[in-house]
Structures are given as C-alpha cells and as structure tokens.
Design a protein around this motif. Structure first.
Motif, short mmCIF file in Angstrom:
data_model
loop_
_atom_site.label_atom_id
_atom_site.label_comp_id
_atom_site.label_asym_id
_atom_site.label_seq_id
_atom_site.Cartn_x
_atom_site.Cartn_y
_atom_site.Cartn_z
N LYS A 55 0.83 -1.21 0.00
CA LYS A 55 0.00 0.00 0.00
C LYS A 55 0.87 1.26 0.00
N ASP A 56 2.08 1.13 0.58
CA ASP A 56 3.00 2.26 0.64
C ASP A 56 3.85 2.41 -0.61
N GLY A 57 3.61 1.58 -1.62
CA GLY A 57 4.30 1.74 -2.89
C GLY A 57 5.48 0.83 -3.11
N ALA A 58 5.64 -0.21 -2.29
CA ALA A 58 6.74 -1.17 -2.49
C ALA A 58 6.57 -1.86 -3.84
N ASP A 59 7.68 -2.17 -4.47
CA ASP A 59 7.66 -2.84 -5.77
C ASP A 59 7.16 -4.27 -5.60
N ILE A 60 6.19 -4.67 -6.40
CA ILE A 60 5.56 -5.99 -6.24
C ILE A 60 6.53 -7.11 -6.61
N SER A 61 7.30 -6.95 -7.68
CA SER A 61 8.23 -8.02 -8.08
C SER A 61 9.27 -8.26 -6.99
N PHE A 62 9.74 -7.20 -6.37
CA PHE A 62 10.72 -7.34 -5.29
C PHE A 62 10.07 -8.01 -4.08
N PHE A 63 8.83 -7.63 -3.78
CA PHE A 63 8.09 -8.24 -2.68
C PHE A 63 7.92 -9.74 -2.90
N ILE A 64 7.58 -10.13 -4.13
CA ILE A 64 7.42 -11.56 -4.43
C ILE A 64 8.72 -12.30 -4.15
N ARG A 65 9.84 -11.72 -4.55
CA ARG A 65 11.13 -12.39 -4.39
C ARG A 65 11.49 -12.57 -2.91
N ILE A 66 11.27 -11.52 -2.10
CA ILE A 66 11.59 -11.61 -0.68
C ILE A 66 10.66 -12.60 0.02
N LEU A 67 9.37 -12.55 -0.33
CA LEU A 67 8.42 -13.49 0.27
C LEU A 67 8.72 -14.92 -0.16
N PHE A 68 9.11 -15.09 -1.41
CA PHE A 68 9.53 -16.41 -1.92
C PHE A 68 10.67 -16.96 -1.08
N SER A 69 11.62 -16.10 -0.71
CA SER A 69 12.74 -16.50 0.13
C SER A 69 12.26 -17.06 1.47
N CYS A 70 11.27 -16.39 2.07
CA CYS A 70 10.74 -16.85 3.36
C CYS A 70 10.17 -18.26 3.25
N VAL A 71 9.42 -18.50 2.18
CA VAL A 71 8.75 -19.79 2.00
C VAL A 71 9.76 -20.90 1.71
N VAL A 72 10.68 -20.66 0.78
CA VAL A 72 11.59 -21.74 0.38
C VAL A 72 12.59 -22.05 1.49
N ASP A 73 13.03 -21.03 2.25
CA ASP A 73 13.96 -21.33 3.34
C ASP A 73 13.24 -22.10 4.45
N ALA A 74 12.01 -21.72 4.74
CA ALA A 74 11.23 -22.46 5.74
C ALA A 74 11.04 -23.91 5.30
N ASP A 75 10.78 -24.13 4.01
CA ASP A 75 10.61 -25.48 3.48
C ASP A 75 11.91 -26.28 3.61
N PHE A 76 13.02 -25.67 3.21
CA PHE A 76 14.32 -26.32 3.35
C PHE A 76 14.59 -26.72 4.80
N LEU A 77 14.38 -25.77 5.71
CA LEU A 77 14.75 -25.99 7.11
C LEU A 77 13.88 -27.06 7.77
N ASP A 78 12.58 -27.05 7.50
CA ASP A 78 11.73 -28.07 8.12
C ASP A 78 12.00 -29.45 7.54
N THR A 79 12.23 -29.51 6.24
CA THR A 79 12.58 -30.79 5.61
C THR A 79 13.89 -31.32 6.19
N GLU A 80 14.87 -30.44 6.34
CA GLU A 80 16.15 -30.84 6.91
C GLU A 80 15.99 -31.31 8.35
N ALA A 81 15.16 -30.61 9.14
CA ALA A 81 14.96 -30.99 10.54
C ALA A 81 14.41 -32.40 10.66
N PHE A 82 13.56 -32.80 9.69
CA PHE A 82 13.01 -34.15 9.73
C PHE A 82 13.95 -35.19 9.13
#
Length: 750
Positions: free
Chosen positions: A165-192
């Motif tokens: 809403k404050d004007g952040a670039d959407i493509s950049f937002f997707i990339r940073i949010l993508f990082s959160c998801v894939v790192d969480a996936d890596f870490l939980d898979t590794e933990a198991f």
C-alpha cells in the motif's frame, strides 16, 4: 465400522515404516509458522504463512502418496493410475479459486515455484516452465483439493500488506516473500530428514550486543597504542563521528573518508551501534573484490570475540580444517544465518535478482539489517539503475540501513542536472552523511601531491621505465591492461620487481601482496611493483611514489590511496599520472573525462575533494546515458502489470559475463596435491573443488585456443575442470599465453 481417514505424508525415511514418516499436515504447519516468522519483520507474516501452508498441498494426491510408498518398497493402500506426479501446482490452483486482484498470481509464483524457482509469467523460450501455462485449467487439482482438510484450505484471503500500500515494488516483494517460504521449506525438511545437520544450525552465535562490547574494547586499545601521528589522529576522529552518527534514525548513510582513513573498523563500529539502537538482525558487508573480502574478514576475526561470528561467503572461501565450525559455516552460507556476513557484490546483487530457490533462500535474512557497501564507487555502471533500485527497496520497505562507504562517493541521488534524471536514485532527503565535514577531512588527510607525466602525452614503455627508476625509491605502477603489466614488469630490474594481475590465481596474488609488504618494511633497495587495478580498492599497501595510467578520476583517487598511506613521509607522497601509447576501449570514456580535470592546473590540488568527485560522477553518468545504466533492461522486465520475467532477469543479471572465459587450475603450491586427490576420487568431490577455488585463473576464449593448441590444458574432471600445464604458469607472472586479449574482467569475482 467407521472407515478411518487415510494418512498423508510429506516425507519418508529410508528403512522406516510409514508410522515414522512426516505427516503432511505437520510439515505444512511447520513451514507456515517458520515462513511467517521470517516475514514478520516486513509486516507480511500472514502472506508467508498462507503460502507456506499451501505450498505442498499437492502431496494430498494419491499419486504422490503412492510414489512415497513405492520408493520405500512398501505396498500402497491407495489405488491410483500411473502418471506424472506434480505436487507444486495444487496450492496455486487453490489460490486462483479463492483470490482476485492479482493476488492469486502472486501466490502462484510463490507456490508453483517453490522447487523449480521463480518463472517468467509467459515465455516462448521457456514454454511450460513459464507460470501462465501452469495456471491454466485450475480444475485439474479439484480431486486433490477434495482430500485437503478444511482447516488448511478454508482460509481468509489476505489483505494487501502495508508495504505494498505504501508503494513497495511488487516483483521485489514476491522475491523476498519467496525466500521466506523456500527457506522455511528447506529448514523443516532438513529438521526431519537430517536431525544432526539441523542441530548444528541450532547452536547460538554471539549476540550483536556482545560483539559491540568486544569491538569497543578492541578499538579503544588500538587508539591507546597507536603512534601519535596526524593520520592516526584523523582516524580517531572518523571513528568518533561514526559512533555518534549511529544513534541517528535509519537513513541511506554515506561514509565518505579518504583512503587510509580507517573506514573498515569505523564502519563496523557504526553498524554494530546502529544495529543495537534499531534492533537490527545482522551486519552485511558487500565488497567488490575477493582480495578485499579475505583481508576484511581476517581483520574482523582478529577482534577478540569475533572468531566464530563472521561468515565469509564467496567462491574462494576455503576451510582449512574439518571442524564442526566449518560445517556450521557452510550451513550458514546457505541462508546467511550469522551475525556478520562478508560477501561479494556479485553474490549479493545476483542473489537479489536470482530465480533459483537455492540462491533466493537467504534473501529474507538481508531484511532488517545494516548493509555496508564498501568501495561503493565500484557498483557496476551497466547495472547501476537496478542495483540502486534494489538498495532503495530494501531501505524503504524492508528495514535495511544501507551505508555507502568509499573515498570517492558516486552520485546515486535523484538528479535533474545535465537533463539526466536518475529516477531510481535515492531522494536527497533520504541520504545522511556520517562525516559532517568530508571536504575538511579530505584536506586534512592529504598525503599526496598529484602530477602529470610529460603533460599527459603518450609515453612508451622505455620512457616509463626510465622515469620509474629515476625516482630512486620504491614505486607502485598501476596500468589498465594485463599485457602492459607483464611487459612493463619484464623491462624493470628483475631482482627488484614484482608483478600483480588476475593472470595469477588468488593464492598467488595474496602471497605476493604479503611479500610486497615485507620487502617494503625490511629492504633498503627500491622495490618496483607493477599491477593492474586490483590493488586499488582496499588493498593495504604504502608506497612513497605511485604511477597510474590514465583512467577514471575515481580510479586515480583510489590509486593515490596507496601512496604515503600512513603519512610517515616528511613531505607529501608523489602520485604521477601518465598516458600509455595504447588504451583499452573500456577505459577511454572515463579517462577522457578525467583528462578535463587533470589538465587544469588549478584543479590538481583539489581533485580528490568530494565536490570534485561528485562533479565527475554526474558528468560520467550523463555521458553514459539512462539506457547504459540498465544495459540489460532489467527494470523493464520487472515492470508491467504483474507480467514479470523472473527467469530472464536472472539469466541477464550477471555482473561478470563469464561466457568469454574459462576457469583453469593453476599448478601453484598445494593445488597440485588437490588435483591428485580429485583424480583419485571415485566421484566429483565438491570439498576438493572448494579447496581448488583459490587456485583458479580465468582465461579468455582466445587464450584457451592457444593453450589447447600447445597441449597445455588437461581435462581432469567433468564438467570442464581443466588443469594448466606447469610450463605455462610462471611463478612471477602467472598464466603465460601469448596473444592474450584484454577485456575488462577485473576483480568483481563471485
């Protein structure tokens, strides 16, 4: 009798019954929780949680469950038809059913790319690898979605987060949010799957508060024991201003300090103090050259208490032992989960524009940090607009405090001067100088007088050699071409001459630099060092006389920083600018611009003042033009109405274009033994490959043809790992391949 519901699993364990496998719902909830934690620092936790919760719901398919059972040799109780198993699309199809206003497309990128990476939206070249074909016919997943528990799939559609809403670039937002998801996936898979590996991540690093206490004590001890010279007095002033400015509110800070002014430790003092004040998560040093990275990381690790706090992440980093700490460091390099990161500009910026999961997973750990961009003048001009755009996004929307640290500050603010509009630049109101009086500081720290050789008419090698020897003292001569470097070094007295260029492997260069320092301290005879520009930024050398081939004004200022660096001469040091008979094409434009300043006698005395450097950069960027500052049209590919081209951007955003070169292993010192180990290994041994990285030299395609014609390259492993014959590697000059061409590779090495 009531029929029990089937159990769905995310991951199996070899030789273990299904009762010990990871339940799919547990995995989804774990990833959602972790991803939400990662995204909370930029107010997008619900988006990350929902993407994490839905990322693997395609595993509720009977086909995927049968695949798990079959892989473990267990008969599956679910009846299925044979077919291809794609589990990464169902979550995106669910988002398409539940969302609108473009939100569904964002979630499709996050979920459908969590294995394959961020795709172009549509592309003739990538075909089915693009996102749009995967989004077609979402009803394909209806049978899978019927198996998903309502408590997972029936979630409220999220509101757009405040940063968008404050004007952040959407493509950049997707990339940073993508990082959160894939790192969480890596870490939980590794933990198991690998609890021992996961346990190493759980060990606690030193806290930033404790590192600040250790640094303050170290700096106070250094100040008390330092010689009472003018240079050391000014370094103490720089340190004090850095400490005071750290209490300011976040901004785009500039640290403009002349070379030799103590920027490295003073910037660390600012970063740690500011991080404590603003509750930042980590300190990241982004450095252009690997030679400076190794030096900077070494300086930090020598501070008591910092030994295990510094992660050095670049291609040449090698652990010399097999300790648990080295394994832990390799794990931290996957997602930059360490308090202090020292990395290259290539590693940092190419990761910010990457599409692959392995390279993107660290991005969320860049948010809410202090980032020092050391030698900021080295930011690559042809990528300057996307680079500054990325820094600006991190500052405005992701809690990052950037610090542009250099003696020659480039102009990165929005400007209309010369009718050139740098629209991706920082707003002038966002930029805050750490040093209150950079002009006065530069004047007070002056240790060099600048002169022009022969009124800057072209000079021959022989004339230059005569002028260097006539100085009757040690001279550093910096040239623009590797061929010039070797030719000139051969014309000077062999006993008193050393050579430095990227024809030498990193280990060879570092050893030569140590040899130079030792000889400057212990030998009375003049020492002549001929080098390419690799010594200019951050390499701690101190010569009474420096000769510099004509180039850009920023390079000339950096070269002068190797002259009388410690201010120990009774008078000023001497920096001499000369014009070679032949100049490479890439240096001609900045050199011509520098010539306008050098040929004005009244400007020679003020040529290194910040206002002069600012004037030079404004003209330089205007000279290049808007298109040249985003040569690969990166920002255009990330513009538009959610029609982003992530994969194409990743392919184009390469700060070093290595298509023209081939890395070969130099037969230097331990490299010979590591090659023997590699030959004997039954499989490609990545541990040995990492050790060999310090011995790599990049040769051009033309050099490769010449060396292959001479039988000088031996293929020792696939893919294309070559060793150079010892007859073609000189212990003074490095790779010898006559007829070598000169392209501008210099040291931005990932």
């Amino acid at each position: 009798m009531k029929k029990s519901k089937p159990k769905y699993y995310a991951h199996s364990l070899e030789d273990k019954p299904p009762e010990e496998w990871q339940l799919l719902e547990d995995h989804l909830r774990n990833v959602a929780r972790l991803a939400g934690e990662f995204a909370s620092s930029f107010g997008s936790d619900y988006w990350a949680e929902l993407a994490g919760l839905w990322h693997d719901i395609g595993k509720y398919s009977r086909e995927f469950q049968k695949k798990l059972y079959d892989a473990n040799g267990i008969e599956c109780y679910l009846e299925t038809k044979p077919g291809k198993v794609i589990h990464s699309q169902a979550g995106g199809h669910l988002a398409q059913q539940c969302m609108s206003n473009g939100m569904e497309r964002i979630f499709c990128w996050l979920i459908m790319g969590h294995h394959a990476g961020l795709a172009d939206f549509s592309s003739d070249k990538t075909g089915a690898k693009a996102l749009e074909p995967k989004m077609r016919n979402p009803e394909r997943s209806e049978s899978i979605l019927e198996n998903v528990p309502d408590k997972i799939k029936n979630k409220l559609s999220p509101d757009f987060p405040q940063l968008l809403k404050d004007g952040a670039d959407i493509s950049f937002f997707i990339r940073i949010l993508f990082s959160c998801v894939v790192d969480a996936d890596f870490l939980d898979t590794e933990a198991f799957m690998n609890s021992e590996k996961a346990a190493l991540r759980a060990e606690v690093y030193p806290a930033l508060d404790d590192l600040l206490i250790a640094l303050d004590k170290h700096l106070d001890d250094l100040c008390q024991s330092a010689e009472p010279t003018d240079v050391n007095r000014i370094r103490a002033e720089v340190l004090e201003q850095c400490r005071q400015s750290a209490d300011l509110n976040p901004a785009v800070f500039t640290l403009t300090v002349p070379t030799g002014g103590g920027k490295t430790l003073s910037s660390l003092a600012f970063a740690l103090r500011h991080a404590k004040k603003q509750s930042k998560g980590r300190i990241i040093y982004v450095i252009p050259y690997t030679s400076i990275i190794e030096q900077t990381a070494q300086v930090f690790r020598k501070i008591p208490g910092f030994e295990n706090a510094v992660l050095e992440h670049h291609c040449n980093v090698v652990s010399n032992d097999e300790s648990k700490e080295s394994i832990r460091s390799r794990l931290a390099s996957e997602n930059w989960d360490a308090p202090i990161i020292v990395t290259t500009a290539v590693q940092f910026f190419e990761s910010l524009f990457a599409c692959k999961t392995s390279r993107c997973r660290k991005l969320h750990n860049i948010t809410h940090s202090v980032i020092i961009f050391d030698e900021a003048q080295c930011l690559p001009p042809s990528y300057l607009r996307p680079v500054v755009f990325a820094i600006r996004e991190l500052y405005r929307h992701y809690g990052v405090t950037p610090v542009l640290c250099t003696a020659t500050q480039p102009v990165l603010t929005q400007t209309k001067q010369f009718d050139f509009k740098f629209k991706e630049g920082f707003d002038p109101a966002e930029v805050v100088p750490i040093i209150s009086n950079p002009e006065t500081l530069t004047d007070n720290l002056k240790r060099v007088e600048l002169t022009n050789h022969a009124d800057l008419r072209p000079v021959s090698y022989d004339e230059l050699v005569g002028a260097i020897q006539a100085e009757n003292q040690s001279v550093l001569c910096i040239v623009n071409k590797k061929d010039d470097c070797r030719t000139l070094a051969k014309l000077l007295p062999e006993e008193y001459t050393l050579h430095l260029s990227t024809n030498m492997c990193a280990a060879h260069r570092l050893q030569t630099i140590e040899n130079i320092r030792k000889r400057l301290k212990t030998e009375a005879k003049p020492l002549y060092v001929v080098s390419t520009s690799l010594v200019e930024a951050g390499v701690d050398l101190d010569f009474p006389v420096v000769y510099r081939a004509l180039s850009g004004l920023d390079s000339i200022a950096q070269a002068a920083g190797r002259c009388n660096r410690e201010g120990r001469l009774p008078n000023y040091g001497k920096t001499v600018i000369f014009l070679p008979e032949k100049q490479p094409g890439y240096v001609q434009a900045p050199a011509s611009l520098a010539l306008e300043y050098l040929l004005k006698p009244d400007q020679l005395k003020t040529i290194f003042l910040p206002k002069t450097i600012e004037s030079y950069f404004k003209q330089r960027f205007f000279q290049l033009g808007d298109h040249a500052l985003d040569e690969k049209q990166i920002l255009r590919l990330l513009g538009g109405n959610l029609d982003f081209y992530f994969r194409t951007v990743a392919e184009r955003f390469r700060l070093i274009d290595d298509d023209w070169q081939l890395p070969v292993i130099a037969p230097y010192e331990e490299a010979i033994f590591f090659v023997d180990e590699l030959k004997c290994a039954p499989h490609l041994n990545r541990k040995i490959i990492r050790k060999l990285q310090r011995y790599l030299v990049n040769i051009s395609c033309k050099e490769r043809i010449l060396l292959e014609r001479e039988g000088a390259l031996e293929l020792i492993s696939l893919p294309e790992i070559f060793q150079l014959n010892a007859h073609f590697y000189d212990l003074k000059y490095g790779v010898i391949a006559e007829g070598s061409i000169n392209i501008n590779p210099e040291e931005l090495i990932c």
